[in-house]
Design an enzyme around this catalytic site. Structure first.
Site, PDB file in Angstrom:
ATOM      1  CG  ASN A   1      -6.678  61.019 -10.625  1.00 17.04           C
ATOM      2  OD1 ASN A   1      -8.324  59.970 -10.893  1.00 17.04           O
ATOM      3  ND2 ASN A   1      -7.017  60.866  -9.102  1.00 17.04           N
TER       4      ASN A   1
ATOM      5  CE  LYS B   1     -16.002  81.340  -7.096  1.00 13.57           C
ATOM      6  NZ  LYS B   1     -17.268  82.040  -7.572  1.00 13.57           N
TER       7      LYS B   1
ATOM      8  N   PRO C   1      -0.439  60.597   1.869  1.00 12.07           N
ATOM      9  CG  PRO C   1      -1.946  59.508   3.355  1.00 12.07           C
ATOM     10  CD  PRO C   1      -1.174  60.949   3.118  1.00 12.07           C
ATOM     11  CG  ASP C   2       1.771  54.603  -1.460  1.00 23.93           C
ATOM     12  OD1 ASP C   2       1.676  54.449  -1.269  1.00 23.93           O
ATOM     13  OD2 ASP C   2       2.612  55.071  -1.885  1.00 23.93           O
ATOM     14  CB  ILE C   3      -3.370  54.310   0.583  1.00 25.41           C
ATOM     15  CG1 ILE C   3      -3.750  55.554   0.972  1.00 25.41           C
ATOM     16  CG2 ILE C   3      -4.578  53.219   1.293  1.00 25.41           C
ATOM     17  CD1 ILE C   3      -5.076  55.547   0.311  1.00 25.41           C
TER      18      ILE C   3
ATOM     19  CG  PHE D   1      -4.588  48.631  -9.803  1.00 27.34           C
ATOM     20  CD1 PHE D   1      -4.878  47.806  -9.560  1.00 27.34           C
ATOM     21  CD2 PHE D   1      -5.109  48.586 -11.923  1.00 27.34           C
ATOM     22  CE1 PHE D   1      -5.610  46.313  -9.750  1.00 27.34           C
ATOM     23  CE2 PHE D   1      -6.093  47.632 -11.663  1.00 27.34           C
ATOM     24  CZ  PHE D   1      -6.304  46.401 -11.121  1.00 27.34           C
TER      25      PHE D   1
ATOM     26  CE  LYS E   1       3.786  52.685  -4.826  1.00 28.85           C
ATOM     27  NZ  LYS E   1       2.297  53.344  -3.822  1.00 28.85           N
TER      28      LYS E   1
HETATM   29  O1  C5P Z   1       3.358  54.899  -7.449  1.00 25.10           O
HETATM   30  P1  C5P Z   1       1.573  54.468  -7.491  1.00 25.10           P
HETATM   31  O2  C5P Z   1       0.851  56.115  -7.306  1.00 25.10           O
HETATM   32  O3  C5P Z   1       2.743  54.764  -8.979  1.00 25.10           O
HETATM   33  O4  C5P Z   1       1.161  53.538  -7.442  1.00 25.10           O
HETATM   34  C1  C5P Z   1       0.186  53.217  -7.692  1.00 25.10           C
HETATM   35  C2  C5P Z   1      -0.848  52.190  -6.459  1.00 25.10           C
HETATM   36  O5  C5P Z   1      -0.735  53.135  -5.388  1.00 25.10           O
HETATM   37  C3  C5P Z   1      -1.803  51.913  -6.977  1.00 25.10           C
HETATM   38  O6  C5P Z   1      -2.539  50.419  -6.604  1.00 25.10           O
HETATM   39  C4  C5P Z   1      -2.662  52.713  -6.126  1.00 25.10           C
HETATM   40  O7  C5P Z   1      -3.613  52.814  -5.689  1.00 25.10           O
HETATM   41  C5  C5P Z   1      -1.911  53.464  -5.174  1.00 25.10           C
HETATM   42  N1  C5P Z   1      -1.825  54.235  -4.469  1.00 25.10           N
HETATM   43  C6  C5P Z   1      -1.989  54.342  -2.509  1.00 25.10           C
HETATM   44  N2  C5P Z   1      -1.732  56.016  -2.211  1.00 25.10           N
HETATM   45  C7  C5P Z   1      -1.221  56.883  -2.977  1.00 25.10           C
HETATM   46  C8  C5P Z   1      -1.163  56.621  -4.249  1.00 25.10           C
HETATM   47  C9  C5P Z   1      -1.266  55.520  -4.584  1.00 25.10           C
HETATM   48  O8  C5P Z   1      -2.407  54.031  -2.738  1.00 25.10           O
HETATM   49  N3  C5P Z   1      -1.139  58.051  -2.370  1.00 25.10           N
END
Ligand code: C5P
Length: 399
Positions: free
Chosen positions: A210, A289, A305-307, A323, A341
């Site tokens: 991105n 490739k 995974p959502d860190i 954020f 969250k």
């Molecule tokens: O749910 P969303 O992606 O909009 O949330 C944004 C927040 O979650 C940011 O703080 C981003 O750093 C964190 N995030 C994360 N891991 C992910 C996706 C988002 O830590 N896979």
């Protein structure tokens, strides 16, 4: 070593024989990494020429309040906003009197009124003028108004007198300038910060990513280190230099970022998640490739995974700041994310064409369960410092 990297400083030079020392001060500020613009009063220009300051700063010197050419290049309000701090060195008795009265007859005093940044004066004058009741009254007024005072020192004066009124040496003023940014509000605290984009490999040469530049996260890391914190920055690929006194761990993918964060999360007091983590990654990464043999190909993606959520749900979770980059309904989406969250705080900003991601400026709406604060559009460095002070206040209140 004095460190002023990424700081934008206005050096005001008013009419005093000590103005010759300002050239040396300018050199010191530049050496410490600052970008300096000099504002020279008419009195100051009697002692040192604009050319000297222009050559040393690498920027045009500003002196006229109502000069159409100068205003078109960088107007006085723009200049006031540009500054992270204003240092008036030397500050003559005349300039101090004008500043104490809030006068706006010249560019430098107008700037001092128009800026939201800290203003400091380094007085320089004859010891009798310094001791005079009128000067002392003005100094008290400036102190009440929040103007910082560097010196004066004591000793031999250019006029032959001995006593207080000497401008401090360049080295001392440069150090005091750096101290303005070292707030100590997070002294001894351990911070873990993520920044930048992640790259999700499709094959050995291609990836999904991105537009995140990492600038916001790096500015926050720098501000946190300046506030006295021990900072670990887990960074996706960026073109940025590591801020001074920040420990950086480089990662590429969301999974690598997750692993690095989880290794450190239970040892930190505050976690700030500025990274633009890819939500999805390819299910399969090709070993070689991919050749363009087919007209259409399908990329199957799986969720990363959502860190942030994983850190916030730890048993011993740190004070967790997320954020939210949104294209619409900023507050509503951010508040929903704060709750879902389980965050202590969320900083939300609008993204889209020309906004936030690749820009050097940003604005943030900062929410907690029961507070809301708008941090207005400014450089990402200034915003990073503001955000760190907000976080420090809420962290202290929560602990
Ligand atoms: O749910 P969303 O992606 O909009 O949330 C944004 C927040 O979650 C940011 O703080 C981003 O750093 C964190 N995030 C994360 N891991 C992910 C996706 C988002 O830590 N896979």
């Amino acid at each position: 070593m004095i460190n002023l990297s990424n700081k934008q400083i206005i050096l005001g030079v008013s009419g005093s024989i000590a103005a010759y020392k300002s050239a040396e001060l300018l050199r010191r500020l530049k050496e410490a990494g600052a970008n300096v613009r000099v504002v020279l009063t008419t009195g100051g220009a009697e002692f040192v020429t604009a050319l000297t300051f222009q050559a040393l700063s690498g920027n045009p010197v500003h002196s006229e309040l109502l000069d159409t050419k100068a205003e078109a290049a960088m107007g006085h309000i723009e200049l006031a906003r540009w500054a992270d701090c204003v240092i008036v060195a030397p500050a003559s008795a005349n300039f101090i009197a004008r500043l104490a009265q809030g006068e706006t007859g010249d560019l430098l005093s107008t700037l001092c009124l128009a800026t939201a940044a800290p203003v400091a004066i380094a007085p320089a004058m004859n010891q009798q003028m310094w001791a005079n009741a009128a000067t002392q009254k003005n100094i008290r007024l400036l102190d009440e108004n929040g103007v910082l005072q560097f010196g004066p020192g004591e000793g031999n004066q250019a006029c032959g007198d001995i006593g207080p009124g000497r401008m401090l040496e360049a080295e001392q003023i440069a150090q005091l300038t750096a101290d303005i940014f070292h707030t100590g509000s997070l002294a001894g605290r351990t911070l873990l910060i993520t920044a930048g984009p992640t790259q999700e490999a499709i094959d050995p040469v291609r990836f999904l990513s991105n537009r995140s530049s990492g600038k916001m996260g790096y500015a926050i890391a720098q501000a946190a280190a300046e506030a006295g914190a021990i900072v670990t920055l887990v960074s996706g690929p960026t073109a940025l230099n590591t801020p001074p006194h920040v420990d950086r761990i480089n990662v590429r993918s969301a999974q690598q970022m997750h692993d690095a964060v989880m290794q450190h999360a239970d040892k930190c007091d505050i976690f700030i998640s500025t990274a633009a983590v890819a939500d999805y990654r390819p299910v399969h990464t090709a070993d070689q490739k991919i050749k363009k043999t087919q007209n259409t190909i399908t990329l199957e993606l799986q969720k990363n995974p959502d860190i942030l959520t994983d850190v916030a749900h730890l048993e011993n979770a740190p004070f967790t700041v997320g954020f939210a980059a949104e294209t619409e309904n900023l507050e509503q989406h951010a508040r929903e994310k704060l709750q879902r969250k389980k965050l202590n705080m969320i900083a939300a900003n609008l993204v889209g064409e020309g906004l936030a991601f690749e820009n050097d400026e940003n604005a943030l709406l900062v929410l907690t369960a029961n507070t809301k604060q708008q941090l207005t559009l400014t450089s990402k460095f200034a915003l990073g410092r503001e955000l760190i002070e907000v976080i420090a206040r809420h962290y202290q209140a929560a602990s």
